[in-house]
Every structure is written in structure tokens, then in C-alpha cells.
Design an enzyme around this catalytic site. Structure first.
Site, PDB file in Angstrom:
ATOM      1  N   ASP A 190      32.380   7.947  33.040  1.00 14.63           N
ATOM      2  CA  ASP A 190      32.756   8.889  33.873  1.00 14.63           C
ATOM      3  C   ASP A 190      32.015   8.703  35.187  1.00 14.63           C
ATOM      4  O   ASP A 190      30.614   9.080  34.971  1.00 14.63           O
ATOM      5  CB  ASP A 190      32.679  10.302  33.182  1.00 14.63           C
ATOM      6  CG  ASP A 190      33.513  11.284  34.221  1.00 14.63           C
ATOM      7  OD1 ASP A 190      33.367  11.119  35.410  1.00 14.63           O
ATOM      8  OD2 ASP A 190      34.094  12.385  33.806  1.00 14.63           O
ATOM      9  N   HIS A 230      36.739   9.235  34.500  1.00 15.26           N
ATOM     10  CA  HIS A 230      37.040  10.697  34.595  1.00 15.26           C
ATOM     11  C   HIS A 230      38.373  11.065  34.270  1.00 15.26           C
ATOM     12  O   HIS A 230      38.654  11.973  33.697  1.00 15.26           O
ATOM     13  CB  HIS A 230      36.584  10.957  36.179  1.00 15.26           C
ATOM     14  CG  HIS A 230      36.415  12.512  36.297  1.00 15.26           C
ATOM     15  ND1 HIS A 230      35.679  13.323  35.666  1.00 15.26           N
ATOM     16  CD2 HIS A 230      37.193  13.271  37.085  1.00 15.26           C
ATOM     17  CE1 HIS A 230      35.850  14.667  35.844  1.00 15.26           C
ATOM     18  NE2 HIS A 230      36.732  14.509  36.720  1.00 15.26           N
ATOM     19  N   SER A 249      37.907  18.716  34.271  1.00 16.58           N
ATOM     20  CA  SER A 249      36.955  18.680  35.298  1.00 16.58           C
ATOM     21  C   SER A 249      36.527  20.025  35.961  1.00 16.58           C
ATOM     22  O   SER A 249      35.826  21.026  35.450  1.00 16.58           O
ATOM     23  CB  SER A 249      37.552  17.913  36.402  1.00 16.58           C
ATOM     24  OG  SER A 249      36.439  17.437  37.269  1.00 16.58           O
TER      25      SER A 249
END
Length: 274
Positions: A225, A254, A95
Site C-alpha cells: 500500500d 491500497h 481508507s
């Protein structure tokens, strides 16, 4: 604790597990190095040296008022690798950490890097612009900032309880332990630091950084996601990075470091050992 002090006087906490090929992990927002613990445990148990740090302002690192941006994050990472004299490392970024890895390579090159990996990562650019019509509207991030200021602790319950791990999908089975761990890591971070980081991960354009990648790169992203949608991130990054491999986890959210950790552990280890 294992820490080092950057040139700016920022204390950076890190963990250094195992022996073998070096693997360095950069974490997501607003978490810390503990978010990678399943992957670090697996890889260190299978002949790797695993290093992960708490980004400035996060976890057990100090909380400087300024410098909560991708350039500083990348420079802190560079100083950590210099401090440990790391060579031939595989860098994995999850991320926001994927942005940190991208900016590190863009600013510091790959003299210490053998391979790279972007996992549910934010590059090339999260926010919607004329040049990036597939991005998310600025209102999404303005709303996060408003909720953050209103009640950071509640926000850090709502995100993992819902879209981060896909627990808001029909048939999902939320883990209270996973939610609690996410909240705990988030609340360890500095208020100003994690607030500023929202702008850093959403508005930084990594397009030019990705074009400088000259090492084999693994991209893993879930196609469900809800935090960092795959089309504007994983798939777009794969088009920009030469010698990249994209693996799509069908139906995955995610937070695949937890929800799909067995598959992810195996894929990361295979990539490091290849």
C-alpha cells in the site's frame, strides 16, 4: 434519491440494498458510496442488507462549507444509523472511511454495532510526529494540497493511474475504466470539502478511538500500500484493538476493493456471517 437531513441541515445521500444482517460501508477520499459497489453487490446477493452513504461534501450529498472533519463525519454516520434504526451492524471503513468508523465508535460507542472492519484504513495516524515516527511527513500532504489547488482534475487522474491501485508497479495492467470511475467520483465531491478532508484523514489521531473498540474487528491491508503504508496503519491498529484479526494481502496496493475484489468480497462475507 434516498437522503436524510442531519441536525445541521446537511443532506446525506445513502443507498440501502438487500435484506439480512446489516452491513454499513464508509468510503475513502475523495470518493463516494459507489466505490463499495462490488462488495455491496456481493454481500447483498448473499443475504445481507448493505447500506452506504456519501460523506458530507462528497458524491451526491450536499456541500457545507464547514464541518469537513472526522467528528462531523462520525456524527453524520451516527445520525444515519439512528435514522434507519440500525441494530447489530457490521461497520466497514475503507481508507478515510476507516477513520470515520473509528471516530464513530470512539464518540458513539457500539450500541448499534456488532462487528467492525478497517480496510486499507488510515488509523491510528497517518502523519509523522514524535509519537508516531513511522508516519508520513507533512510535506506529502502539503504537496497533495498544492496539486489539488493547481489542477484538481489532473490530480484525480494521476492518483488512480499510479499509486492508488499499484498501476505504477512493474507488470501492472491499468484499467482505464477503474481510473475513470475514480476520477468521476472525485470530481463529484465539493472542492472545499475534499480539500479540507486531506487534513482530516492525515492529521486526525485515532489512537484513543481504537482503544475503545469492544467488538470483533477485522483489519485487512495490502503490504504494498503506497497510500497508507501498512506498518503505521493496519499493523499498528491491530496492536491497539482488542479482539482484532489482521489479514495481510501480500503485494496488494491500497485500492483492494477493486484490484482484489473477489478475495475481499469473500473475506468480508465470511466475517459478517461468522
Amino acid at each position: 434519491m434516498s437522503t436524510f437531513i442531519t441536525k445541521e441541515g446537511v443532506d446525506i445521500y445513502y443507498k440501502d440494498w438487500g435484506k439480512g444482517p446489516v452491513v454499513v460501508f464508509s468510503h475513502g477520499w475523495p470518493l463516494d458510496a459507489d466505490s463499495w459497489e462490488s462488495q455491496m453487490f456481493h454481500l447483498a446477493s448473499n443475504g445481507c442488507r448493505c447500506i452506504a452513504h456519501d460523506r458530507r461534501g462528497h458524491g451526491r450529498s450536499s456541500q457545507p462549507w464547514d464541518g469537513n472533519d472526522m467528528d462531523h463525519y462520525a456524527d453524520d454516520l451516527a445520525q444515519l444509523l439512528d435514522h434507519l434504526d440500525v441494530k447489530d451492524a457490521t461497520l466497514f471503513g475503507f481508507s478515510t472511511g476507516g477513520g470515520e468508523v473509528a471516530r464513530y465508535i470512539g464518540r458513539h460507542g457500539t450500541k448499534r454495532v456488532k462487528k467492525a472492519g478497517l480496510i486499507s484504513a488510515v488509523p491510528p495516524l497517518m502523519i509523522k510526529t514524535e509519537a508516531n515516527p513511522g508516519g508520513l511527513p507533512i510535506k506529502v500532504f502539503d504537496d497533495i494540497r498544492a496539486d489539488f489547488v493547481a489542477n484538481r482534475s489532473q490530480l484525480f487522474i494521476d492518483i488512480p493511474s499510479g499509486p492508488f491501485f499499484g498501476y505504477n508497479r512493474p507488470g501492472a495492467k491499468p484499467s482505464q475504466g477503474v481510473i475513470n470511475a475514480w476520477w468521476m467520483q472525485g470530481m463529484l465531491g465539493g472542492h472545499k470539502n475534499t480539500y479540507d478532508s486531506i487534513k482530516a484523514f492525515s492529521e486526525t489521531d485515532f489512537t484513543q478511538d481504537l482503544k475503545t473498540f469492544d467488538v470483533p474487528t477485522l483489519i485487512i491491508h495490502g503490504d504494498d500500500d503506497q497510500i497508507v503504508p501498512i506498518d503505521a496503519s493496519g499493523r499498528a491498529s491491530a496492536k491497539l484493538i482488542k479482539n482484532s484479526q489482521l489479514i495481510v494481502y501480500e503485494g496488494a496496493p491500497h485500492g483492494i476493493t477493486d484490484t482484489h475484489k473477489e478475495r475481499l468480497n469473500a473475506d468480508l462475507l465470511a466475517f459478517v456471517k461468522s
